[in-house]
Design an enzyme around this catalytic site. Structure first.
Site, PDB file in Angstrom:
ATOM      1  N   CYS A   1       0.210   2.098   6.630  1.00  0.00           N
ATOM      2  CA  CYS A   1       0.450   0.686   6.902  1.00  0.00           C
ATOM      3  C   CYS A   1       0.525  -0.064   5.579  1.00  0.00           C
ATOM      4  O   CYS A   1      -0.101   0.326   4.586  1.00  0.00           O
ATOM      5  CB  CYS A   1      -0.655   0.109   7.787  1.00  0.00           C
ATOM      6  SG  CYS A   1      -2.320   0.245   7.097  1.00  0.00           S
TER       7      CYS A   1
ATOM      8  N   CYS B   1       0.815  -1.223   0.000  1.00  0.00           N
ATOM      9  CA  CYS B   1       0.000   0.000   0.000  1.00  0.00           C
ATOM     10  C   CYS B   1       0.844   1.267   0.000  1.00  0.00           C
ATOM     11  O   CYS B   1       0.354   2.326  -0.395  1.00  0.00           O
ATOM     12  CB  CYS B   1      -0.934   0.010   1.204  1.00  0.00           C
ATOM     13  SG  CYS B   1      -2.166  -1.312   1.180  1.00  0.00           S
TER      14      CYS B   1
ATOM     15  N   HIS C   1      -8.991   3.963  -1.678  1.00  0.00           N
ATOM     16  CA  HIS C   1      -7.616   3.499  -1.469  1.00  0.00           C
ATOM     17  C   HIS C   1      -7.153   2.701  -2.689  1.00  0.00           C
ATOM     18  O   HIS C   1      -7.098   1.478  -2.661  1.00  0.00           O
ATOM     19  CB  HIS C   1      -7.567   2.653  -0.192  1.00  0.00           C
ATOM     20  CG  HIS C   1      -6.230   2.099   0.151  1.00  0.00           C
ATOM     21  ND1 HIS C   1      -5.037   2.582  -0.360  1.00  0.00           N
ATOM     22  CD2 HIS C   1      -5.888   1.069   0.985  1.00  0.00           C
ATOM     23  CE1 HIS C   1      -4.035   1.884   0.139  1.00  0.00           C
ATOM     24  NE2 HIS C   1      -4.514   0.957   0.946  1.00  0.00           N
TER      25      HIS C   1
END
Length: 389
Positions: A374, A91, A344
């Site tokens: 994260c 990510c 996201h």
């Protein structure tokens, strides 16, 4: 002594990452090319001056395979002499791209570099690059004989360890939508957005959602297998307090103050300090805590010195646990909403968040901003930036 500054930052609107999403029919190469071409248009520089384009993409298969970044810069009309590479730190991929770009500028390896990212989760489903993989190897499986877990289970473990209630998680999610809706209606995203024919605004914001609506959603990750393995889980993670699947891209141009002045560009922010950290891969999403401490230690600043924070809202529990451990003021966190509302798009999120942070700092007159995300595998990047001017 060289510095590294951001002179422009743009992002596309974020679409829903499913076949009915507004950006589903936009190839990820074209999605990234849109941000890349707009970056050059806004700066007015000769793209032949760009030393490299570093792009983040997580699921590098199918439409997102074969060094997507290089393909996208060619699609954007950059000269064939401009190189490009694609990185994957899950990510945080495009936040890592920002780090690599800035570090290259600081070292003198680059003069002008673009950091970017893209993900089309509707066209290239998350995890489709590991379909059929049956093993992580003997050494890894010897060290973790019980195996790791999906991120949703990690989010549940975090909620359990930090004693976060379902109501706390839902209240945080509601605030994300409220802040994003307010920011959108106030025009706070206008400068950073590069609209597409298919989509002009972020598609996932739900201004009318309520606590009652969120409370009615069922836990998304409950299973008998994990309930038996982790009996202390209360099963509080839902689609409502998690980030959705998304499509989008973002890009930033990074150079030195001296070169920016020579080209007539105004630096928006200085890339002050960087950190990357690892943590327990079972909890998976907690490395934002040591990464934040690490970047603050390197910067010589205290948490109270930071005016605005961007902490990726993969799940409500991640941000709330981070705040509990760092002591950060939640009123300064994700002031224009976060991934729960905005979306996201994995490989694009680091660059998207940095773009939003730079603009929020300008709008609020903030001096220091800190971003952390994260990442799967128990990783996190953290970046501290300083607004100039």
């Amino acid at each position: 002594m060289r510095d590294a500054v951001i002179v422009e930052a743009v992002r596309t609107p974020i679409g829903k990452g499913k076949p009915s999403g507004a950006l589903h029919n936009v190839h990820p190469v074209d999605l990234l090319a849109h941000s890349l071409s707009t970056l050059v248009e806004r700066t007015g520089i000769d793209p032949a001056l760009i030393d490299d384009v570093i792009g983040g993409t997580v699921t590098q298969v199918g439409d997102q395979g074969q060094n997507l970044t290089r393909t996208a810069l060619l699609a954007a009309g950059y000269p064939e002499s401009v190189p490009g590479t694609t990185v994957d730190r899950q990510c945080g991929s495009s936040q890592q791209a920002v780090h690599f770009a800035a570090q290259g500028v600081l070292s003198g390896a680059y003069d002008i570099v673009v950091a970017a990212g893209v993900e089309s989760m509707g066209r290239v489903p998350m995890g489709s690059n590991v379909v059929g993989r049956e093993s992580l190897g003997v050494g890894f499986e010897r060290r973790y004989p019980d195996g790791l877990v999906p991120q949703g289970i990690s989010a549940e473990l975090i909620a359990a360890r930090w004693e976060l209630s379902r109501q706390q998680l839902d209240e945080f999610a509601l605030r994300s939508h409220q802040k994003a809706a307010t920011a959108a209606s106030a025009g706070n995203f206008a400068k950073e957005l590069v609209v597409l024919p298919e989509l002009g605004v972020d598609e996932g914001i739900r201004p009318d959602t309520t606590l009652d609506v969120l409370a009615g959603l069922r836990p998304a990750f409950h299973s008998e297998h994990y309930a038996n393995r982790f009996p202390d889980i209360d099963w509080s993670i839902t689609a409502g307090n998690s980030s959705p699947l998304s499509d989008g891209s973002a890009a930033l141009m990074i150079t030195t103050s001296e070169i920016a002045g020579r080209l007539g560009l105004t630096p928006l922010a200085r890339l002050h300090s960087f950190a990357v950290a690892g943590d327990d891969p079972l909890m998976m999403l907690t490395a934002v805590i040591p990464a934040t401490r690490k970047v603050l230690a390197r910067s010589g600043l205290d948490i109270a010195d930071v005016d605005l924070f961007e902490v990726n809202e993969a799940f409500s529990s991640v941000v709330l646990a981070w705040a509990a451990e760092t002591g950060a003021d939640l009123e300064r966190v994700n002031v224009h909403g976060g991934a729960i509302a905005l979306g996201h798009p994995l490989g694009a999120s680091g660059a998207r968040i940095m773009t939003t942070l730079v603009n929020a700092m300008e709008q609020r007159g903030a001096r220091y901003g800190l971003q952390t995300m994260c990442e799967a595998g128990g990783l996190a990047n953290a970046t501290l930036i300083e607004r100039l001017g």
